[in-house]
Design an enzyme around this catalytic site. Structure first.
Site, PDB file in Angstrom:
ATOM      1  N   CYS A 423       0.863  -1.174   0.000  1.00 17.13           N
ATOM      2  CA  CYS A 423       0.000   0.000   0.000  1.00 17.13           C
ATOM      3  C   CYS A 423       0.900   1.225   0.000  1.00 17.13           C
ATOM      4  O   CYS A 423       2.013   1.169  -0.504  1.00 17.13           O
ATOM      5  CB  CYS A 423      -0.964  -0.019   1.191  1.00 17.13           C
ATOM      6  N   HIS A 562      -5.814   6.649  -2.551  1.00 16.09           N
ATOM      7  CA  HIS A 562      -6.179   6.782  -1.142  1.00 16.09           C
ATOM      8  C   HIS A 562      -5.108   7.514  -0.329  1.00 16.09           C
ATOM      9  O   HIS A 562      -5.305   7.732   0.873  1.00 16.09           O
ATOM     10  CB  HIS A 562      -6.418   5.402  -0.519  1.00 16.09           C
ATOM     11  N   HIS A 577      -3.269  10.190   4.394  1.00 16.41           N
ATOM     12  CA  HIS A 577      -3.721   8.813   4.155  1.00 16.41           C
ATOM     13  C   HIS A 577      -5.215   8.751   4.465  1.00 16.41           C
ATOM     14  O   HIS A 577      -5.632   8.850   5.619  1.00 16.41           O
ATOM     15  CB  HIS A 577      -2.941   7.845   5.045  1.00 16.41           C
TER      16      HIS A 577
END
Length: 656
Positions: A423, A562, A577
């Site tokens: 991520c 994101h 975030h």
């Protein structure tokens, strides 16, 4: 072998760090009037630690020498120590041999307090942990598989060791006693030989055999007993004690100073406390273990020098007939008490000798450390803990590939990897056996931390450049890279300042959305809550508009939208975030309205977010603002609570 001894020395730092405080307490207890309850209380408490040194070593070595430093290894170390000491306790030996306890060989009485037994137990436990912690037994015995098996195997192995000690220990002990009786007749030279072998035998615990000859009544010398009874010949009684005072009060502390001054600049603060505490314990109480074990294994030639200088000190003091004695050890406490004994002969001259020994120790240690590049505390290179699991690096590798290779090796290579993903800030891995991950080695790669989520999933926190590490890791996996020999590179000290950050600039940070303020420690994600990526704050948004918390420039936009990176004009790097684990939503709830390279001001819209879609997917909408280069922050103050709006100032941060 050299690497093994250095790792052994580092492992001993954990138990050794406990000793200076205990030594200080016993020194105060001995200095106070002995009929005081408080004096007895302090002495009893500190002796509980000093008398348990073998146990501390067994546990500390088992933790430090095993993979991952697991608690099962520590338990195995304790089990390994208990087996020989309990089986060979004099009362137990009497039962085993069917004799009266009074007739048991006195050699066995010393095993319970013998650091050699603790060291052997810890090393064996660590080796057995590394060998058996993943062992799978048949179904009927599966409860005892893996880590539960380690203490059991350790107990079995230590029973064999104990059987050998029953045969070997008494003749070795008796041989040293006879050797001690032989050197008694050599006068000052004998005192020097005793001092040399006294220090040399400390790692094995067999110095107690020599001590019994010279200090007690084994051979009629009884140097300690006679001194404190004012019996014997003035200038002779005390000759096997006096030479220790110049070493313990002056020589070893000077050696500690030499080790400190030769430590790496970035390690001096770390080792300074240990060396200073050890030096004070040696001077004040005569407890030398904190200092001696700090270099005994990592720089064993230096320990040989120390043993030789101790012998020299005892020989010279005996030759000059300068005598003093101790009841506990050769520190300031016992020196001050023995100074007024009638049988003491010119004890003040031991201070003069001590000052000379301090000079000899300092310059001898300093020369030896530099000449032979000895790895005394603070000089050892920062290397991956497990040297058997590493991938050789190439001079053409960039920093991401180097880090990926270290992580690849630390997690067990291709055979342990199922899925590699990432991520914004972390590698998201699925492994066959997460317990096989060498966490110290992962952190040594530069990763901020490791989270073992369950029996498959592991997160490794790398930072905002994680995608480059992930790509390199995927290539290693696709190529089936082999885990080979380690390539050690000495660590370099970090730069004091970052040239890309403007010093002394005050930055105002604002809310990233309308909603409820959340302290970063309360975020429902361990990586953010533990500040592994950096410090900051969070907001639970009530509206789907995420705005910039600062004035700056958009550095990056993560492909799944994101997460957004922003850099202020002063050089602070900020990660916005949006949500927790929202990378799994593949960007669907997010509409980013800025682009990389664009200048923004605080309150300017960054993204429109479908909060309901995030919630429906079972994810949290908590949005974090993280300063990822906290090393460049000199001051940070967060002052907010309750509900906040886009216009509310949340924090003030000043660059270093």
């Amino acid at each position: 072998m050299k690497t093994y001894l250095q790792k052994m020395g580092r492992s001993l730092m954990l138990p050794v760090a406990v000793l200076p405080a205990a030594a200080l307490l016993v020194g105060i207890g001995n200095w106070l009037p002995q009929d005081w309850f408080f004096a007895k209380f302090l002495s009893a408490g500190s002796n509980a630690i000093l008398g348990s040194l073998p146990i501390l070593f067994a546990i500390g070595l088992a933790i430090g020498m095993s993979k991952g430093g697991d608690g099962a290894a520590a338990l195995a170390g304790l089990v390994g120590y208990l087996i020989p000491t309990k089986v060979l306790y004099p009362a137990s030996v009497a039962t085993l041999m069917g004799i009266k306890e009074a007739k048991v060989d006195p050699a066995y009485a010393s095993l319970g307090s013998n650091v050699f037994i603790g060291i052997i137990a810890g090393l064996i436990a660590a080796a057995l942990y590394d060998r058996f912690y993943q062992t799978k037994l048949p179904m009927a015995l599966s409860f005892f598989s893996g880590k539960r098996l380690v203490p059991i195997v350790t107990a079995a192995v230590m029973l064999v060791v104990t059987a050998l000690l029953i045969v070997i220990w008494p003749p070795v002990y008796e041989g040293l006693v006879n050797f001690g009786k032989f050197i008694v007749n050599l006068g000052a030279v004998g005192a020097g030989l005793y001092g040399f072998f006294n220090r040399l035998l400390i790692p094995t615990g067999l110095h107690q055999a020599l001590n019994s000859v010279f200090w007690f009544d084994t051979a009629g010398i009884n140097d300690i007993g006679k001194f404190w009874a004012n019996k014997g010949t003035k200038g002779i009684t005390g000759m096997y004690q006096d030479g220790f005072f110049p070493v313990m009060m002056f020589g070893l502390p000077a050696g500690a100073l030499a080790m400190y001054r030769n430590a790496r600049a970035d390690k001096k603060k770390q080792v300074g406390g240990l060396l200073m505490a050890g030096a004070f314990a040696s001077f004040f109480t005569g407890v030398t273990e904190p200092l001696e074990f700090s270099f005994m294994f990592v720089a064993w030639p230096l320990y040989l020098i120390h043993a030789a200088l101790t012998g020299l000190s005892l020989a010279f003091a005996a030759f000059m007939h300068w005598t003093a004695g101790f009841a506990f050890s050769a520190g300031l406490v016992d020196y001050s008490l023995s100074f007024h004994m009638a049988i003491a002969n010119k004890p003040y001259m031991l201070i003069v000798q001590g000052l000379v020994m301090a000079v000899i120790y300092y310059f001898t240690f300093d020369f030896a450390i530099k000449k032979f590049n000895l790895m005394t505390p603070g000089r050892e290179p920062d290397v991956v803990e497990d040297e058997s699991t590493a991938v050789a690096t190439d001079e053409n590798d960039d920093k991401y590939t180097v880090q990926a290779k270290k992580i690849y090796a630390a997690i067990g290579g291709k055979n342990n990897i199922k899925v590699i993903d990432n991520c914004t800030t972390r590698l998201r891995l699925q492994l066959n056996d997460p317990q096989a991950v060498n966490q110290p080695a992962v952190r040594a790669s530069g990763a901020a931390g490791v989270n073992l989520l369950d029996d498959t999933n592991v997160h490794i926190i790398v930072g905002t450049e994680v995608q480059f590490v992930a790509e390199a890791l995927k290539k290693l996996y696709a190529d089936g890279a082999e885990v080979g020999e380690v390539t050690e590179e000495p660590a370099t000290a970090p730069a004091e300042t970052n040239p890309n950050v403007e010093s002394g600039v005050v930055n105002d940070f604002y809310s990233v959305a309308n909603g409820a303020f959340v302290n970063i420690e309360d975020v429902d994600d361990a990586t953010f809550a533990q500040k592994l990526l950096g410090d900051g704050y969070a907001v639970n948004p009530t509206e789907g508009q995420i705005v910039s918390p600062v004035d700056g420039e958009i550095m990056s936009i993560f492909p799944t939208k994101h997460a957004i990176g922003i850099k202020t004009d002063s050089g602070l790097e900020i990660l916005v975030h949006i949500g927790i684990n929202t990378v799994e939503l593949k960007g669907e709830p997010f509409d980013v309205v800025v682009e990389a390279g664009q200048k923004v001001t605080h309150g300017q819209l960054l993204a429109k977010v479908d909060l309901e879609a995030i919630t429906a997917a079972g994810k949290s909408t908590t949005t974090m603002v993280i300063i990822t280069n906290m090393a460049d922050v000199a001051y940070m103050k967060v002052s907010a609570n309750g509900n906040v709006t886009n216009a509310d100032k949340i924090a003030t941060i000043t660059t270093k």
